[in-house]
Design a protein around this motif. Sequence first.
Motif, PDB file in Angstrom:
ATOM      1  N   VAL A 253      45.974  39.335  58.002  1.00 33.85           N
ATOM      2  CA  VAL A 253      46.635  40.353  58.831  1.00 33.85           C
ATOM      3  C   VAL A 253      48.026  40.636  58.277  1.00 33.85           C
ATOM      4  N   ASN A 254      48.353  41.919  58.150  1.00 34.68           N
ATOM      5  CA  ASN A 254      49.696  42.341  57.778  1.00 34.68           C
ATOM      6  C   ASN A 254      50.479  42.637  59.052  1.00 34.68           C
ATOM      7  N   ASN A 255      51.675  42.091  59.150  1.00 39.00           N
ATOM      8  CA  ASN A 255      52.504  42.275  60.343  1.00 39.00           C
ATOM      9  C   ASN A 255      52.680  43.737  60.723  1.00 39.00           C
ATOM     10  N   GLN A 256      52.765  44.612  59.729  1.00 39.09           N
ATOM     11  CA  GLN A 256      53.054  46.024  59.994  1.00 39.09           C
ATOM     12  C   GLN A 256      51.790  46.889  60.110  1.00 39.09           C
ATOM     13  N   ASP A 257      50.615  46.278  60.047  1.00 39.74           N
ATOM     14  CA  ASP A 257      49.365  47.040  60.073  1.00 39.74           C
ATOM     15  C   ASP A 257      48.931  47.314  61.515  1.00 39.74           C
ATOM     16  N   LEU A 258      48.990  48.587  61.919  1.00 40.92           N
ATOM     17  CA  LEU A 258      48.644  48.952  63.297  1.00 40.92           C
ATOM     18  C   LEU A 258      47.150  48.810  63.572  1.00 40.92           C
TER      19      LEU A 258
ATOM     20  N   CYS B 133      50.189  52.437  53.593  1.00 42.73           N
ATOM     21  CA  CYS B 133      50.448  51.316  52.686  1.00 42.73           C
ATOM     22  C   CYS B 133      50.263  49.981  53.404  1.00 42.73           C
ATOM     23  N   CYS B 134      50.669  49.912  54.652  1.00 42.19           N
ATOM     24  CA  CYS B 134      50.519  48.666  55.420  1.00 42.19           C
ATOM     25  C   CYS B 134      49.056  48.295  55.598  1.00 42.19           C
ATOM     26  N   HIS B 135      48.164  49.296  55.554  1.00 41.18           N
ATOM     27  CA  HIS B 135      46.739  49.037  55.756  1.00 41.18           C
ATOM     28  C   HIS B 135      45.959  49.031  54.437  1.00 41.18           C
ATOM     29  N   ASP B 136      46.589  49.390  53.354  1.00 41.71           N
ATOM     30  CA  ASP B 136      45.911  49.515  52.067  1.00 41.71           C
ATOM     31  C   ASP B 136      45.407  48.150  51.579  1.00 41.71           C
ATOM     32  N   LEU B 137      44.174  48.117  51.058  1.00 41.95           N
ATOM     33  CA  LEU B 137      43.581  46.856  50.624  1.00 41.95           C
ATOM     34  C   LEU B 137      44.316  46.272  49.421  1.00 41.95           C
ATOM     35  N   GLU B 138      44.696  47.099  48.456  1.00 45.64           N
ATOM     36  CA  GLU B 138      45.414  46.573  47.290  1.00 45.64           C
ATOM     37  C   GLU B 138      46.760  45.990  47.709  1.00 45.64           C
ATOM     38  N   ALA B 139      47.420  46.612  48.696  1.00 42.03           N
ATOM     39  CA  ALA B 139      48.665  46.047  49.216  1.00 42.03           C
ATOM     40  C   ALA B 139      48.409  44.690  49.857  1.00 42.03           C
ATOM     41  N   TYR B 140      47.289  44.559  50.561  1.00 43.26           N
ATOM     42  CA  TYR B 140      46.920  43.266  51.148  1.00 43.26           C
ATOM     43  C   TYR B 140      46.758  42.205  50.059  1.00 43.26           C
TER      44      TYR B 140
END
Length: 510
Positions: free
Chosen positions: A384-389, A439-446
Amino acid sequence: MMIGVGLTLPAHNLNVFNARRASFKCQKSPLNPTSRTHVSSASSTELTRETLSNLEKLLQKSNQPDPERVVKTSTSNGSIETKGKGLLEGLNLSRIWPEMKAAEEMSPRHLNRLQRLLSKTMEYSPRNNLGSRWREYHGCNDWSGLLDPLDENLRREVVRYGEFVQAAYHGFHSNPAMSTDEAPLPRHVALPDRSYKVTKSLYTTSSVGLPKWVDDVAPDLGWMTQRSSWIGYVAVCDDKREIHRMGRRDIVIALRGTATCMEWAENFRAQLDQIPESDDPTQRVERGFLSLHKTRGAHVPSLAELVVEEVQRLIEMYKGEPLSITITGHSLGAALSLLVADEISSCAPHVPPVAVFSFGGPRVGNKGFVERLNKKNVKVLRIVNNQDLITKVPGIFIGEKVQQQQQQDNPWTYSHVGTELRVDTKMSPYLKSNVDIACCHDLEAYLHLVDGYLSSKCPFRSNAKRSLAKLLHDQGSNVKQLYTHKALSLNLERDRFSFPMPSCLPSPSQ
């Protein structure tokens, strides 16, 4: 103030020095773009930027030995004098531009490392043998003691499963259209791990549809409105050496995220429906996810039917061998991963251990659904990313603690499943602090954040090895300008990127 040159130079060299001294006044240093002694404070930052740029060019063109090399010589009084000290360190640029940490960020050693990260060059690191501990890394103890700090082997496994999802995305976008008149042909998928082979294509079908006139108006976008779509695949490890390293033969089920209009429509059907196979009315999941999981297409079975049939076949084929089933997905794929795990965990008398590695997954069901998976011993690691809605829906936007309190007595409240590994976009030294929602939800960013994550006290490790090329290609506007500009200077313009398959590192760790 005059300098007494006569006291320090031989008389026969004095005329030569004075002549050269006069010529020096008319020349500009390649490191100093202006000859003025005093500059205004308003232009000092611009001059510093230009100085750094000129310095970088000078370092790139120079064929001299490494400027960081230090040579120690003895002086007449026996002390040690350091010569050839790092040029950037000697300039002490960090005092001029402290917010950039210029001496560190622009050292030749850092530039070489940055060039590798911005290129598509892969850096291999050894994969450790997991044979004696594979069940632990597969979640038998809910990954206790492996998450904070993040275990190196687990980091490698998490990123590797994320790359399987990237292959699912590419497999769909390379051929999104699907015939409405006949059953689809087997699809080729370029896997990031050559030790696995694809054994089955998976499809989802929406129970809702758009009027036919929509396809007539935009025939070229028919794949956006098609009810059935390719969503992923089943693959199995088929390499003896890799099976020995992992300690078992691994079956992977990889599912991509939302891509078509029909899938988006299903995402918004947030009512909680009872699970068809359950006699307990308190076990409920989101209607749209359940629809995509259970609906049959005109020429393809439902996702539930496809995955159960293939898992049963593979279990029978490799009967007697140690097996594991790993389901991985991103976004919508993360949600469907839980429903698939629930489906296959009881599809045979002796089902191998089932684990889910999900990235940016939404809530799927209520507390009754969570208890159902726990009773079936399905292990779930949620990244989980903190900023991912997306990880905060469906459901009302209230705090997690309030959600947990309401779940005690309210079967209509959504609940997350499993163990959580939480990362944070703001901890990446390469991404802007104000990145957008995509970007917060992007898989590569994860995967970038997981590869860099070390612990909650040290969120991003200095020796992260994952290439920044695909992140720069997909999320260039969210990458700090320092790195986008450096990518351009290294002739790595984004329009030159072509990714026949995800630009990933085979084992990004250590």
